[in-house]
Every structure is written in C-alpha cells, then in structure tokens.
Design a protein around this motif. Sequence first.
Motif, PDB file in Angstrom:
ATOM      1  N   LEU A 131      -4.770   8.029  13.305  1.00 17.13           N
ATOM      2  CA  LEU A 131      -4.846   6.711  12.678  1.00 17.13           C
ATOM      3  C   LEU A 131      -4.381   5.607  13.620  1.00 17.13           C
ATOM      4  N   VAL A 132      -3.243   5.806  14.248  1.00 14.62           N
ATOM      5  CA  VAL A 132      -2.711   4.777  15.140  1.00 14.62           C
ATOM      6  C   VAL A 132      -3.556   4.655  16.402  1.00 14.62           C
ATOM      7  N   GLY A 133      -4.000   5.782  16.952  1.00  5.59           N
ATOM      8  CA  GLY A 133      -4.861   5.737  18.115  1.00  5.59           C
ATOM      9  C   GLY A 133      -4.141   5.285  19.379  1.00  5.59           C
ATOM     10  N   GLN A 134      -4.942   4.948  20.385  1.00  6.06           N
ATOM     11  CA  GLN A 134      -4.396   4.611  21.692  1.00  6.06           C
ATOM     12  C   GLN A 134      -4.233   3.117  21.934  1.00  6.06           C
ATOM     13  N   ASP A 135      -4.942   2.297  21.175  1.00  8.74           N
ATOM     14  CA  ASP A 135      -4.991   0.884  21.559  1.00  8.74           C
ATOM     15  C   ASP A 135      -4.783  -0.113  20.424  1.00  8.74           C
ATOM     16  N   PRO A 136      -3.799   0.102  19.520  1.00  9.71           N
ATOM     17  CA  PRO A 136      -3.556  -0.944  18.512  1.00  9.71           C
ATOM     18  C   PRO A 136      -3.071  -2.217  19.193  1.00  9.71           C
ATOM     19  N   GLN A 137      -3.559  -3.360  18.704  1.00  7.44           N
ATOM     20  CA  GLN A 137      -3.178  -4.636  19.298  1.00  7.44           C
ATOM     21  C   GLN A 137      -1.946  -5.232  18.653  1.00  7.44           C
ATOM     22  N   ASP A 138      -1.845  -5.073  17.355  1.00  9.49           N
ATOM     23  CA  ASP A 138      -0.706  -5.616  16.618  1.00  9.49           C
ATOM     24  C   ASP A 138      -0.519  -4.803  15.353  1.00  9.49           C
ATOM     25  N   GLY A 139       0.684  -4.863  14.781  1.00  8.26           N
ATOM     26  CA  GLY A 139       0.934  -4.076  13.589  1.00  8.26           C
ATOM     27  C   GLY A 139       2.145  -4.545  12.816  1.00  8.26           C
ATOM     28  N   LEU A 140       2.157  -4.188  11.535  1.00  6.97           N
ATOM     29  CA  LEU A 140       3.273  -4.528  10.653  1.00  6.97           C
ATOM     30  C   LEU A 140       3.401  -3.435   9.608  1.00  6.97           C
ATOM     31  N   ILE A 141       4.633  -2.988   9.336  1.00  4.21           N
ATOM     32  CA  ILE A 141       4.876  -1.994   8.301  1.00  4.21           C
ATOM     33  C   ILE A 141       5.967  -2.502   7.375  1.00  4.21           C
ATOM     34  N   ARG A 142       5.774  -2.299   6.079  1.00  2.00           N
ATOM     35  CA  ARG A 142       6.779  -2.597   5.073  1.00  2.00           C
ATOM     36  C   ARG A 142       7.087  -1.316   4.320  1.00  2.00           C
ATOM     37  N   GLN A 143       8.378  -1.036   4.134  1.00  2.27           N
ATOM     38  CA  GLN A 143       8.831   0.190   3.503  1.00  2.27           C
ATOM     39  C   GLN A 143       9.751  -0.155   2.336  1.00  2.27           C
ATOM     40  N   ALA A 144       9.507   0.453   1.211  1.00  2.47           N
ATOM     41  CA  ALA A 144      10.329   0.208   0.028  1.00  2.47           C
ATOM     42  C   ALA A 144      10.758   1.536  -0.572  1.00  2.47           C
ATOM     43  N   SER A 145      11.964   1.586  -1.123  1.00  2.00           N
ATOM     44  CA  SER A 145      12.430   2.804  -1.771  1.00  2.00           C
ATOM     45  C   SER A 145      13.315   2.447  -2.958  1.00  2.00           C
ATOM     46  N   ARG A 146      13.402   3.387  -3.888  1.00  2.00           N
ATOM     47  CA  ARG A 146      14.332   3.227  -5.005  1.00  2.00           C
ATOM     48  C   ARG A 146      14.756   4.606  -5.485  1.00  2.00           C
ATOM     49  N   ALA A 147      15.978   4.690  -5.990  1.00  2.00           N
ATOM     50  CA  ALA A 147      16.508   5.937  -6.515  1.00  2.00           C
ATOM     51  C   ALA A 147      16.103   6.091  -7.972  1.00  2.00           C
ATOM     52  N   THR A 148      15.658   7.290  -8.344  1.00  4.51           N
ATOM     53  CA  THR A 148      15.305   7.588  -9.725  1.00  4.51           C
ATOM     54  C   THR A 148      15.954   8.905 -10.124  1.00  4.51           C
ATOM     55  N   GLU A 149      15.767   9.304 -11.362  1.00  4.36           N
ATOM     56  CA  GLU A 149      16.350  10.552 -11.841  1.00  4.36           C
ATOM     57  C   GLU A 149      15.764  11.758 -11.126  1.00  4.36           C
TER      58      GLU A 149
END
Length: 262
Positions: A131-149
Amino acid sequence: MPSALLAAVLGLTGCGSDGEGSEARDTYAAVSSAEDAEHDDGEDTAEDASAGMSERDVDDEAAARLDALSEDEFRELLLEEDELPFEPDTYVEESGAEYFHQHIGVTGDTYVTGFGDEECTRQMDGINERLVGQDPQDGLIRQASRATETGEERLYLWMLSYAEAVDTEPLWDDVLDACEGRRLEDGADTIDFSAFAAAGFRGLTMEMGVENGSDVVEMDGYSATRDMGRNLLMISAVNVDAATFEDVLTAQAAKIDARLGR
C-alpha cells in the motif's frame, strides 16, 4: 492478547512491525501544541487548498484523475476527532512520507511467524508495504482509541499521495484469493477472513478469537481502502463493531465528496 496476534493485527491496521516504531505508536497522546501551532500558521494555506479543490470538476471520471494532494489538503479531508461516531480517549496525528516509510510501509513477518508460512500469511504480511509503496509524496495519519468493557478500540485513518494513479484492486484480489474463507490458527488464537466493501471502500474483515487466560475473546478487525486518483485513503480498525466501522466509512466518504464538490 498474545504478542504474535497483537503484532499481526496492529501491523495491518496502522502500526509497523519494528520494535522502536511500535513502542512510539503504542504510547497514545494528544496532538502536541507544536503541531497545533503549525496547523494554525497554515490556516490560510489550508483554506486556499480547500477552495482550490472545490473548484475541481470532480464527477466520477474526474475523481479517478484527481491530482496528488498535499498534507494541508489531507487535514481538510480526513475526519477530525469531533467528527468520529464515538468520543476517543486518545487522538494522535503524524505526517510526512518518511513516517510512513519508517513505521507503516515496512516488510512484515508477524503473520508468517505467528501462523506459519503459507500464501495467506505472506499476503497479509505484505499488505502495508504494497500500500505505501516506494514513492509516496506526502501523507497524514490520524489514530483514535478508547477503552471499552471488551478492551481497547483502535481506529486509523490515513492518506498518501503519489506521482502516479493509485490502483489497490490487484492487492485486494491477491489477498482475498489467498485468505477469504480461510482460518489461521495458533493454539486458541484464530483469524477468519472475509471480503469487505462499503461506501466506496474495499478491503477485508478479520474475525478473531484471542486467547486471554482461560477465556477466548472475540473481536473484529477491518482494513479498507479507497482509490482517489493519485491518492490513497486507508481506514482500519481493531475491536470496533461493524456498525461503528461502517459509520466511520460513511462519514469519511461524505466529507470527502462534500469537500470535493461531488
């Protein structure tokens, strides 16, 4: 959760398999004030970028030819913390092509190591690298988490831009040909794979049985992509129910289509 299965699942959803990177990503924290200041300083640029995108002719044919977008445009397009269908306990943002090279687009071996060397495990270990490959020009990742039962829910949203048009269909064809309808087993730990498609995204669902002491905990994992011309949108999750994941995809697709004037 045993380390092999945890590494495998997190490796697919948004975390690389290298020890140093995994430690950094597992330490969830709010986006720093420095990042906020940078975003504030670039407010005019982001607005100009959004205005430029809204003027594009983005019918279905033109959307397939969408030019490579910038980090500022990704910030305008990806769901933000208050747009998620749940309130996360932690929310993190990382950016830059180098981050993806170092922490996500790495050669994995956790599926092969944890479940044996076969075509399905090899395909699963190779997803993020392909997916990422060899030539990405720019990128952004957002990660979210929450605790549940039932444990910690994790959600990852990321976008990358490229010099050439993106086509993830062959990747998912290869992965599903090898894994759909199969079960991987390592003692009490199991993963069953099925195809996934919703809101213009394509990918897979993992139904997991995870050994926890004398019990086996059931949870789901999802990974799905949407090709956008020279841009890739990836959304994945662990321990999130199907309805919530589809709500995220629907909200993300609606935001992108609205911003791009579709």
